[in-house]
Write a protein that holds these residues in place. Structure first.
Motif, short mmCIF file in Angstrom:
data_model
loop_
_atom_site.label_atom_id
_atom_site.label_comp_id
_atom_site.label_asym_id
_atom_site.label_seq_id
_atom_site.Cartn_x
_atom_site.Cartn_y
_atom_site.Cartn_z
N ALA A 19 52.00 51.39 33.00
CA ALA A 19 51.48 51.75 34.32
C ALA A 19 49.97 52.02 34.26
CB ALA A 19 52.22 52.97 34.85
N GLU A 20 49.51 52.63 33.15
CA GLU A 20 48.09 52.98 33.04
C GLU A 20 47.20 51.73 33.02
OE1 GLU A 20 50.49 53.99 31.09
OE2 GLU A 20 50.63 56.16 31.39
N GLU A 21 47.70 50.66 32.41
CA GLU A 21 46.92 49.42 32.38
C GLU A 21 46.72 48.90 33.79
OE1 GLU A 21 48.06 46.54 29.08
OE2 GLU A 21 49.77 47.89 29.11
N HIS A 22 47.78 48.96 34.57
CA HIS A 22 47.68 48.50 35.95
C HIS A 22 46.71 49.38 36.74
CE1 HIS A 22 48.84 46.76 39.75
NE2 HIS A 22 48.99 47.98 40.23
N VAL A 23 46.85 50.70 36.60
CA VAL A 23 45.98 51.63 37.34
C VAL A 23 44.51 51.36 37.01
CG1 VAL A 23 45.32 54.06 37.54
CG2 VAL A 23 47.74 53.41 37.63
N LEU A 24 44.22 51.14 35.72
CA LEU A 24 42.83 50.91 35.33
C LEU A 24 42.31 49.57 35.85
CD1 LEU A 24 42.97 52.53 31.81
CD2 LEU A 24 41.71 53.37 33.80
N LYS A 25 43.18 48.57 35.93
CA LYS A 25 42.76 47.30 36.53
C LYS A 25 42.45 47.49 38.02
CE LYS A 25 45.34 44.19 33.53
NZ LYS A 25 46.59 43.42 33.46
N VAL A 26 43.29 48.28 38.69
CA VAL A 26 43.03 48.56 40.11
C VAL A 26 41.70 49.31 40.24
CG1 VAL A 26 43.85 49.79 42.15
CG2 VAL A 26 45.48 48.55 40.71
N ALA A 27 41.45 50.26 39.32
CA ALA A 27 40.18 51.00 39.36
C ALA A 27 39.00 50.04 39.20
CB ALA A 27 40.17 52.07 38.28
N GLY A 28 39.17 49.02 38.34
CA GLY A 28 38.13 48.00 38.17
C GLY A 28 37.88 47.24 39.46
N GLY A 29 38.94 46.91 40.17
CA GLY A 29 38.80 46.21 41.46
C GLY A 29 38.13 47.09 42.51
N LEU A 30 38.45 48.38 42.50
CA LEU A 30 37.80 49.33 43.42
C LEU A 30 36.29 49.35 43.17
CD1 LEU A 30 40.31 52.30 43.15
CD2 LEU A 30 39.68 51.20 45.29
N ARG A 31 35.91 49.43 41.89
CA ARG A 31 34.49 49.48 41.51
C ARG A 31 33.81 48.17 41.89
NH1 ARG A 31 34.76 49.42 35.83
NH2 ARG A 31 34.85 47.21 36.30
N ASP A 32 34.44 47.03 41.58
CA ASP A 32 33.83 45.73 41.89
C ASP A 32 33.64 45.57 43.41
OD1 ASP A 32 33.85 45.18 39.22
OD2 ASP A 32 35.56 43.81 39.29
N THR A 33 34.58 46.08 44.18
CA THR A 33 34.48 46.00 45.64
C THR A 33 33.31 46.85 46.14
OG1 THR A 33 36.86 45.64 45.74
CG2 THR A 33 35.79 46.33 47.78
N LEU A 34 33.19 48.06 45.60
CA LEU A 34 32.07 48.93 45.96
C LEU A 34 30.74 48.30 45.56
CD1 LEU A 34 31.11 51.74 46.98
CD2 LEU A 34 31.35 52.55 44.61
#
Ligand code: ZN
Length: 421
Positions: free
Chosen positions: A92-107
């Motif tokens: 689950a943590e791998e997925h969460v960190l990938k989502v965090a990467g997408g959040l940062r890239d979007t910002l």
């Protein structure tokens, strides 16, 4: 109840941004050699350069263009690349960190506020608000409503699930058939913290067992959703609607916005104008190129026909004056190229100033947040984008996140490629 204002950490003290060409997002003409002052993250002045002002810090922005932070009204930040096997195998943590990467890239692409229309849980909204991770301010639909076998239903004919449905901690799909299902699902989403309810009034394209021309939620159930929301603060409905009939059901049922809208008849465009319905045409997803290696020639031909019809539909809606907001459907395609949509909006008839306005103030209005966001004006939060691209001359270049040199959220510098801050 007013719309929930998604927070981010703000910059304390007084900050002055000097010398940029300001395009404030209201549609007003650019202001050369501008002066923008923020106090505790809120804009207190935006306009031509004034005489000396006492502030804690000044950032020299000469040679750049200063724009409002953009609002992407249609993203899927929980969608990250990976095959079903990879998605099943990861922690689950791998997925969460990938989502965090997408959040940062979007910002970092210049999107300081985003509305996630299926798949993201409020934990991410809370984490951005707390400053635990960088990302856009978030409004969430959490899940989407459709009938069994409709756009929200991930189950394949043999009962298995596709890649997007096997991500960890994915919200329960909003599969509803009876009115009781609708009532229970909408109330459950509101309890979990949904800011908007997304309904599918047509079928979809990526979902396993339906067709774009299928009927999704009928008008009577959209109306029921509208009534339930009115009882609980009046959050907006947005409708995934690919056909003309699906758009009519959504508009008559009380939806505030239409996602896609690729087959609009002129009568339906008139109906949208009458109801003030906003169109989110997600041209980035309509026009994305499919991999010819993994797509059949029949599917490619079908897609070309859909693209032609879709572009014609959106062009006529824009020419008629239907209000437009920027939405990309990012997740269906890679995160971090959100401002490519601005160039697409210009291709279908908006002037660059109007595209910028649709990309910031249009989305802020749709989310009910325009008192706080969407333009560079006194009284609003200091969500700002600094670029070296002249958006009036070459708006398409903003597609590349590297052209966005700085991003501020409530006055806090969250991206700074040139070390100006
Ligand atoms: Zn979508």
């Amino acid at each position: 109840m007013a719309a929930r204002l998604p927070l981010t950490p703000h910059e304390p003290g007084a900050l002055r941004l000097l010398g940029a060409t300001l395009i404030d997002g209201t549609g007003a003409a650019p202001v050369a050699d501008s002066d923008v002052e923020l106090r505790d993250g809120v804009i207190v002045y935006a306009g031509p350069r004034r005489a000396a002002v006492s502030v804690d810090r000044t950032i020299d922005l000469a040679g750049t263009f200063l724009l409002p932070g953009f609002v992407d009204a249609h993203v899927h930040l929980s969608m990250v690349p990976g095959t079903p096997e990879e998605q099943r195998a990861q922690f689950a943590e791998e997925h969460v960190l990938k989502v965090a990467g997408g959040l940062r890239d979007t910002l970092f692409a210049g999107v300081t506020t985003a509305r996630d229309l299926d798949g993201l849980t409020p934990g991410y909204r809370n984490a951005v608000a707390a400053g635990s991770t960088l990302g856009p301010r978030l409004h969430l639909a959490i899940a989407m409503l459709s009938p069994t076998g409709g756009h929200a239903d991930p189950v394949r004919p043999n009962g298995s699930l596709p890649a997007w449905a096997v991500r960890p901690s994915i919200p329960e799909p909003g599969v509803v058939d009876t009115d009781d299902d609708v009532i229970r699902t909408v109330r459950g989403l509101l309890r979990t913290g949904a800011d908007a309810i997304k309904v599918s009034t047509s079928g979809g394209i990526g979902s396993p067992t339906d067709h774009p021309d299928d009927v999704g939620l009928p008008e009577a159930q959209v109306r029921l959703v509208h009534r339930l929301l009115a009882e609980r603060g009046g959050s907006p409905i947005t409708a995934h609607a690919l056909t003309d009939a699906a758009v009519r059901s959504a508009v008559l049922g009380g939806a505030s916005s239409i996602e896609h809208g690729y087959d609009l008849g002129d009568d339906t465009i008139a109906l949208m104008l009458e109801h003030g319905t906003v169109l989110v045409p997600t041209l980035s997803t309509l026009l994305r190129t499919l991999d010819p290696a993994t797509t059949t020639s029949a599917a490619l031909r079908d897609r070309e026909a859909r693209q032609r019809r879709g572009l014609d539909s959106v062009r006529r809606a824009i020419a008629a004056g239907v209000p437009v907001a920027l939405g990309t459907d990012a997740g269906v395609h890679p995160h971090g190229r959100n401002l490519a949509e601005l160039g697409r909006l210009v291709e279908v008839g908006l002037e660059p100033l109007a595209a910028i306005s649709a990309g910031a103030l249009g989305g802020a209005r749709l989310l009910g947040l325009d008192a706080h966001l969407g333009s560079v004006e006194a009284g609003k939060l200091g969500d700002l984008v600094v670029t070296v691209v002249d958006p009036l001359a070459s708006i398409g270049d903003l597609a590349e996140a590297a052209t966005v040199r700085m991003v501020l959220q409530a006055g806090r510098v969250v991206k700074d490629l040139d070390g100006r801050a």
